[in-house]
Design a protein around this motif. Structure first.
Motif, PDB file in Angstrom:
ATOM      1  N   GLU A 254       0.919  -1.168   0.045  1.00 21.01           N
ATOM      2  CA  GLU A 254      -0.046  -0.036   0.053  1.00 21.01           C
ATOM      3  C   GLU A 254       0.938   1.284  -0.026  1.00 21.01           C
ATOM      4  O   GLU A 254       0.600   2.203  -0.948  1.00 21.01           O
ATOM      5  N   ASN A 255       1.841   1.259   0.804  1.00 21.92           N
ATOM      6  CA  ASN A 255       2.967   2.385   0.899  1.00 21.92           C
ATOM      7  C   ASN A 255       4.228   2.052   0.978  1.00 21.92           C
ATOM      8  O   ASN A 255       4.783   3.150   0.723  1.00 21.92           O
TER       9      ASN A 255
ATOM     10  N   LYS B 222       6.789   3.194  -1.729  1.00 17.42           N
ATOM     11  CA  LYS B 222       6.754   4.602  -2.401  1.00 17.42           C
ATOM     12  C   LYS B 222       8.031   5.324  -2.048  1.00 17.42           C
ATOM     13  O   LYS B 222       8.758   4.847  -1.018  1.00 17.42           O
TER      14      LYS B 222
ATOM     15  N   HIS C 118       4.769  -1.019  -6.293  1.00 19.36           N
ATOM     16  CA  HIS C 118       3.950   0.540  -6.405  1.00 19.36           C
ATOM     17  C   HIS C 118       4.634   1.285  -5.799  1.00 19.36           C
ATOM     18  O   HIS C 118       4.624   1.108  -4.490  1.00 19.36           O
TER      19      HIS C 118
ATOM     20  N   TRP D 115       5.656   9.182  -8.870  1.00 20.01           N
ATOM     21  CA  TRP D 115       4.400   9.908  -8.416  1.00 20.01           C
ATOM     22  C   TRP D 115       4.801  11.185  -8.067  1.00 20.01           C
ATOM     23  O   TRP D 115       5.477  11.587  -7.516  1.00 20.01           O
TER      24      TRP D 115
ATOM     25  N   ASN E 153       2.971   6.986 -12.193  1.00 16.25           N
ATOM     26  CA  ASN E 153       1.517   6.983 -11.504  1.00 16.25           C
ATOM     27  C   ASN E 153       1.036   8.400 -11.605  1.00 16.25           C
ATOM     28  O   ASN E 153       1.441   9.379 -11.228  1.00 16.25           O
ATOM     29  N   GLU E 154      -0.260   8.135 -12.072  1.00 17.58           N
ATOM     30  CA  GLU E 154      -1.182   9.418 -11.939  1.00 17.58           C
ATOM     31  C   GLU E 154      -0.624  10.709 -12.553  1.00 17.58           C
ATOM     32  O   GLU E 154      -0.423  11.760 -12.010  1.00 17.58           O
TER      33      GLU E 154
ATOM     34  N   ASN F 296       0.251   3.694 -14.535  1.00 17.00           N
ATOM     35  CA  ASN F 296      -0.961   3.395 -13.605  1.00 17.00           C
ATOM     36  C   ASN F 296      -1.650   4.598 -13.174  1.00 17.00           C
ATOM     37  O   ASN F 296      -0.987   5.924 -13.223  1.00 17.00           O
TER      38      ASN F 296
ATOM     39  N   GLN G  50      -6.787   2.013 -12.048  1.00 17.23           N
ATOM     40  CA  GLN G  50      -6.833   1.863 -10.543  1.00 17.23           C
ATOM     41  C   GLN G  50      -8.120   1.560 -10.196  1.00 17.23           C
ATOM     42  O   GLN G  50      -8.468   0.686  -9.159  1.00 17.23           O
TER      43      GLN G  50
ATOM     44  N   HIS H  71     -10.664   3.142  -8.321  1.00 18.85           N
ATOM     45  CA  HIS H  71     -11.305   3.817  -7.217  1.00 18.85           C
ATOM     46  C   HIS H  71     -12.669   4.296  -7.718  1.00 18.85           C
ATOM     47  O   HIS H  71     -12.864   5.311  -7.833  1.00 18.85           O
TER      48      HIS H  71
ATOM     49  N   GLU I 199      -6.101  -1.279  -8.310  1.00 20.05           N
ATOM     50  CA  GLU I 199      -6.466  -0.600  -7.001  1.00 20.05           C
ATOM     51  C   GLU I 199      -8.235  -0.512  -6.714  1.00 20.05           C
ATOM     52  O   GLU I 199      -8.606   0.409  -6.078  1.00 20.05           O
TER      53      GLU I 199
ATOM     54  N   TRP J 235      -7.740  -2.336  -3.117  1.00 20.65           N
ATOM     55  CA  TRP J 235      -6.954  -1.475  -2.587  1.00 20.65           C
ATOM     56  C   TRP J 235      -7.293  -1.784  -0.945  1.00 20.65           C
ATOM     57  O   TRP J 235      -8.373  -1.097  -0.638  1.00 20.65           O
TER      58      TRP J 235
ATOM     59  N   TRP K 126      -8.244   2.714   2.928  1.00 21.54           N
ATOM     60  CA  TRP K 126      -7.920   4.107   3.103  1.00 21.54           C
ATOM     61  C   TRP K 126      -9.056   5.068   2.861  1.00 21.54           C
ATOM     62  O   TRP K 126      -8.730   6.284   3.148  1.00 21.54           O
TER      63      TRP K 126
HETATM   64  C1  XIL Z   1      -3.068   5.862  -0.737  1.00 22.63           C
HETATM   65  C2  XIL Z   1      -2.777   4.992   0.597  1.00 22.63           C
HETATM   66  O1  XIL Z   1      -3.737   3.973   0.563  1.00 22.63           O
HETATM   67  C3  XIL Z   1      -2.826   5.695   1.804  1.00 22.63           C
HETATM   68  O2  XIL Z   1      -2.563   5.128   2.886  1.00 22.63           O
HETATM   69  C4  XIL Z   1      -1.655   6.928   1.731  1.00 22.63           C
HETATM   70  O3  XIL Z   1      -1.817   7.710   2.671  1.00 22.63           O
HETATM   71  C5  XIL Z   1      -2.019   7.747   0.402  1.00 22.63           C
HETATM   72  O4  XIL Z   1      -1.918   6.808  -0.755  1.00 22.63           O
HETATM   73  N1  XIL Z   1      -3.885   5.940  -5.539  1.00 22.63           N
HETATM   74  C6  XIL Z   1      -2.698   5.390  -5.411  1.00 22.63           C
HETATM   75  C7  XIL Z   1      -2.343   4.782  -4.068  1.00 22.63           C
HETATM   76  O5  XIL Z   1      -1.821   5.089  -6.414  1.00 22.63           O
HETATM   77  O6  XIL Z   1      -0.797   4.881  -3.683  1.00 22.63           O
HETATM   78  C8  XIL Z   1      -2.765   5.604  -3.039  1.00 22.63           C
HETATM   79  O7  XIL Z   1      -2.546   4.892  -1.896  1.00 22.63           O
HETATM   80  C9  XIL Z   1      -4.455   5.750  -3.341  1.00 22.63           C
HETATM   81  C10 XIL Z   1      -4.771   6.300  -4.531  1.00 22.63           C
END
Ligand code: XIL
Length: 364
Positions: free
Chosen positions: A85-86, A89, A122, A126, A170-171, A212, A246, A248, A276, A324, A332
């Protein structure tokens, strides 16, 4: 012990073993329906990793993995692919210019290896999760390029042979389809994106490399911009293997948008990772909202739609689906958006929700 004593000792053992067997026979002859005995075991055999025809993953929180046995066991049972998750990074692994901290990421990778799970990395680049030393870095263009390259190659090199794939960038795209004016674009220009892939490929030629982003399902504007970027890279000969969608998303998203997100990305011919996924039930931040059976069924239906669309793309392009976080307790979403929400297929007590069945139904 002389010979006679040995014989008598041996016969005592044989005698007591036969008593045990007699009691077995007695137990077996009772009227318990064997179906009752094996039923729970059968239910236990279901898991996402066993029942789905492509890899199923979760983004994992390393401190929960270390400290919470239920969490750890759920991860072991349900998933065969893991994303940190983190823990991988920039700010986590490279907190100051000459310091790399691998302990949490290594713990995750070791756990994955010990339990036979794939690791997806991951993320190498970013605009978020950057340590202060990067945000404050004063350097020439060449020094920024060196910073980017060194970070990518050190991280990919460290996990070479263990992490099979990376979200390289990423993004990088805004919701209106323009390129995000990130610190990387400001310092290095938009072509840094292609070079990031080349640096990663040099460090591990076997790793699968992904672009991503979120918002493929928002509508044509953002997804077209993402796909143009990706196909542009591919046409230039940049080593890119896949697209991370992703996802979300929210329960109110239309089936048409969810399906188009997957089918249009797959039309590029690249591998597709739903990287995600989570599904908000409370996107409008209603503080008093509670989870209801109706909401749960709606969520199940949308998960099913997504899985069906994913199952319909060519097998060779199905890199897998990663959720995710693991359960509603560690998602999150509630903390990030300060609201109650229930985005995942497991509830806060780690039990399977209707959404879990929705996922299974998507491949029926
Ligand atoms: C999020 C984590 O879940 C959190 O714990 C952190 O504080 C911020 O990042 N897109 C992504 C992920 O690519 O890395 C992000 O994860 C959520 C959105």
């Amino acid at each position: 012990m002389n010979r006679l004593q040995k014989i008598s000792f041996a016969s005592k053992i044989v005698f007591s073993m036969s008593l045990v067997c007699l009691s077995c026979a007695k137990y077996k002859s009772t009227s318990i329906d064997p179906g009752i005995l094996i039923q729970p075991q059968k239910t236990e055999e279901i898991s996402l990793q066993k029942n789905m025809p492509f890899p199923m993953g979760a983004a994992v929180n390393v401190s929960l993995l270390k400290s919470n046995t239920n969490y750890r066991n759920l991860v072991i049972k349900e998933f065969n692919s893991l994303t940190a998750e983190n823990a991988m990074k920039f700010a986590s692994v490279h907190p100051s210019k000459d310091t790399y901290t691998w302990s949490d990421a290594d713990y995750l990778v070791d756990f994955a290896v010990a339990n036979g799970k794939r690791v997806h990395g991951h993320t190498l680049n970013w605009y978020k999760s950057l340590p202060d030393w990067v945000n404050n870095f004063q350097g020439t263009t060449a020094e920024w390029e060196n910073l980017l390259k060194t970070h990518i190659q050190t991280v990919v090199g460290h996990f070479k042979g263990k992490v099979v794939s990376w979200d390289v960038v990423n993004e990088a795209i805004n919701d209106d389809g323009t390129i995000r004016n990130s610190i990387w674009v400001q310092k290095l220009g938009v072509d840094y994106i292609g070079r990031a892939f080349q640096y990663a490929h040099e460090a591990d030629p076997n790793a699968l490399l992904f672009y991503n982003d979120y918002g493929h399902e928002f509508g044509p504007t953002k997804r077209t911009a993402i796909l143009n970027l990706v196909t542009g890279l591919k046409n230039k000969g940049i080593p890119i293997d896949g697209i991370g969608i992703q996802m979300h998303t929210r329960v109110t998203q239309t089936d048409a948008n969810l399906t188009a997100a997957i089918s249009t990305a797959a039309a590029t011919g690249l591998k597709i990772h739903i990287s995600e996924i989570d599904m908000a039930l409370n996107p409008d931040n209603v503080q008093s909202m509670t989870y209801t059976t109706t909401l749960g069924e709606q969520q199940a239906g949308k998960y099913k739609t997504i899985v069906q669309a994913y199952n319909a793309i060519p097998k060779s392009q199905q890199f897998g689906i990663t959720q995710w976080n693991v359960t509603d307790a560690d998602s999150w979403i509630p903390s990030n958006y300060s609201r109650p929400d229930w985005p995942l297929p497991f509830d806060a007590q780690y039990q399977r929700k209707a959404a879990y069945q929705g996922i299974l139904d998507g491949v029926k």
